[in-house]
Design a protein around this motif. Structure first.
Motif, mmCIF file in Angstrom:
data_model
loop_
_atom_site.group_PDB
_atom_site.id
_atom_site.type_symbol
_atom_site.label_atom_id
_atom_site.label_comp_id
_atom_site.label_asym_id
_atom_site.label_seq_id
_atom_site.Cartn_x
_atom_site.Cartn_y
_atom_site.Cartn_z
ATOM 1 N N LYS A 1 -1.252 3.962 -2.246
ATOM 2 C CA LYS A 1 -2.003 2.729 -2.495
ATOM 3 C C LYS A 1 -2.695 2.768 -3.855
ATOM 4 O O LYS A 1 -2.607 1.829 -4.635
ATOM 5 N N GLU A 2 -3.372 3.880 -4.115
ATOM 6 C CA GLU A 2 -4.102 3.997 -5.384
ATOM 7 C C GLU A 2 -3.163 3.973 -6.580
ATOM 8 O O GLU A 2 -3.438 3.344 -7.597
ATOM 9 N N SER B 1 -1.840 0.447 -6.991
ATOM 10 C CA SER B 1 -2.934 -0.392 -7.458
ATOM 11 C C SER B 1 -3.167 -0.181 -8.965
ATOM 12 O O SER B 1 -3.405 -1.135 -9.719
ATOM 13 N N SER C 1 -2.303 -8.752 -6.981
ATOM 14 C CA SER C 1 -1.841 -7.383 -6.702
ATOM 15 C C SER C 1 -2.417 -6.849 -5.389
ATOM 16 O O SER C 1 -1.770 -6.080 -4.681
ATOM 17 N N GLU C 2 -3.635 -7.286 -5.046
ATOM 18 C CA GLU C 2 -4.234 -6.807 -3.805
ATOM 19 C C GLU C 2 -3.416 -7.248 -2.588
ATOM 20 O O GLU C 2 -3.163 -6.478 -1.670
ATOM 21 N N ILE D 1 -0.279 -5.221 -2.369
ATOM 22 C CA ILE D 1 -0.471 -3.871 -1.832
ATOM 23 C C ILE D 1 -0.708 -3.926 -0.320
ATOM 24 O O ILE D 1 -0.173 -3.130 0.437
#
Ligand SMILES: Nc1nc2c(ncn2[C@@H]2O[C@H](COP(=O)(O)OP(=O)(O)OP(=O)(O)O)[C@@H](O)[C@H]2O)c(=O)[nH]1
Ligand SMILES: [Mg+2]
Length: 372
Positions: free
Chosen positions: A153-154, A157, A362-363, A366
């Motif tokens: 995820k990171e 992101s 983008s959130e 994800i």
């Protein structure tokens, strides 16, 4: 989007975590013993104080017992601290993984990422970050899956550090605001222009269209149909005429009629076609667009990413619209394209209707990978 990728990740991550757990070596508990040693003097002091208190308590308890009867058994502070430490001991039992084992285990995940059109440089980034977290690093047992998901995820992101300005505000910042739409054949430029026209209209703005694809048969008529449906002016010349001149006329018209935006439709072309790329450079030189948008087909995955990179190296782009995201099960292009080109994704094309243009976030992207 991500139907296929999400399903695969959901399956592989728990399996991978289990394998990591099996393959990993427990870390020596010396450090943990050190920690316990550090708190031992404090415990001794507490024990001493407790002894004194106990004597007093015992005395008081005898008297209280006579009045209240037998008290409930309660854990002393010391017991609680000791239990706390042994629990902590369990939790911080850590494991570590060798690089070779990591490479073996990562292979399956790597394949899934590749199959889902994620660019190689991004897979390398994910691998590097996972390696940092898992190889020779201390990681709590039972937290491997969380660690893998968080790292994914990171990392993903972090691929979206370039954020687009709000599109409507940007268009409002200059009058007329000139946008040229470029990309390979059939990527969805003309349809996207119609969608953007609709979006601008919904926001009270008046655009004009420039039919600067004078190359492909029926391209001008195709745009005219949209212009008529949407009720916007369109500037057209004959097929085979100078595309830059069409753009120029549309801009002049917009200036004369106080219109808000000029949307330039260009012919589809491959970046390797030198003549057509030169023509595109000419259009941009004459029109001086405030924004050049690369329109790419999400479903073509790495090809789309490569095309964006190539177009950007020849004619600098400002943003990207990924079309046909509604039929893209893999989504690798959406994950990769911003990082590879350094340009933001503005919108996703989600269908063939005028309203099927989604602001890119983008959130949300994800989240839809299901890594929570
Ligand atoms: N499902 C889906 N189809 C789309 C989307 N955007 C465009 N299309 C379809 O893709 C096809 C090609 O679209 P066009 O807008 O003509 O593409 P173009 O880039 O202008 O093509 P050329 O002018 O030939 O280079 C059409 O059938 C569109 O309806 C989208 O977001 N989703
Ligand atoms: Mg077209």
């Amino acid at each position: 989007m991500f139907g296929a990728l999400k399903k695969k990740l959901k399956k592989i991550i728990p399996g991978l975590s289990k394998q990591v757990e099996q393959e990993a070596e427990p870390v020596k508990v010396e450090e943990i013993t050190e920690e316990i040693k550090k708190v031992e003097p404090t415990l001794d002091k507490l024990a001493e104080r407790k002894k004194q208190k106990d004597e007093l308590k015992e005395k008081a308890a005898r008297e209280i017992k006579e009045v209240l009867g037998e008290p409930e058994e309660k854990k002393t502070i010391l017991q609680k601290i000791k239990e706390g430490i042994s629990k902590q001991k369990e939790v911080i039992t850590t494991i570590s993984l060798s690089e070779d084992k990591f490479n073996d285990l990562f292979w399956d995940l790597e394949l899934i990422l590749l199959e889902n059109n994620i660019a190689v440089e991004i897979i390398e980034k994910i691998k590097k970050n996972l390696k940092e977290r898992l190889v020779n690093a201390k990681i709590k047992r039972g937290e491997i899956e969380k660690e893998i998901k968080n790292t994914l995820k990171e990392t993903i992101s972090g691929l979206f550090s370039v954020q687009a300005e709000d599109f409507i505000n940007k268009v409002k910042s200059k009058k007329p605001f000139i946008i040229s739409f470029i990309g390979v054949n059939g990527s969805g430029k003309t349809t996207t222009i119609a969608k953007v026209t609709h979006l601008l209209q919904k926001n009270g703005l008046k655009p004009i269209l420039a039919a600067a694809d004078t190359f492909r048969a029926a391209a001008i008529d195709q745009l005219q149909i949209h212009a008529d449906k949407l009720g916007v002016k369109m500037i057209r010349h004959d097929y085979g005429s100078d595309a830059a001149a069409v753009a120029f006329d549309a801009i002049e018209y917009a200036k004369a009629h106080n219109l808000d935006a000029v949307l330039i439709d260009t012919a589809g072309r491959l970046h390797s076609n030198v003549n057509l790329m030169d023509e595109l450079k000419k259009i941009n030189k004459v029109a001086q667009p405030d924004m050049t948008i690369f329109v790419g087909e999400s479903i073509t995955g790495n090809d789309c990413v490569e095309q964006a990179k190539e177009f950007n190296s020849k004619i600098e782009i400002d943003g990207i619209i990924l079309t046909k995201a509604d039929v893209d099960e893999k989504g690798g292009a959406a994950i990769s394209i911003s990082y590879v080109t350094g340009k933001p994704i503005l919108f996703l094309g989600m269908g063939q209707k005028y309203d099927d243009l989604e602001k890119f976030d983008s959130e949300t992207l994800i989240q839809s990978l299901g890594l929570d």
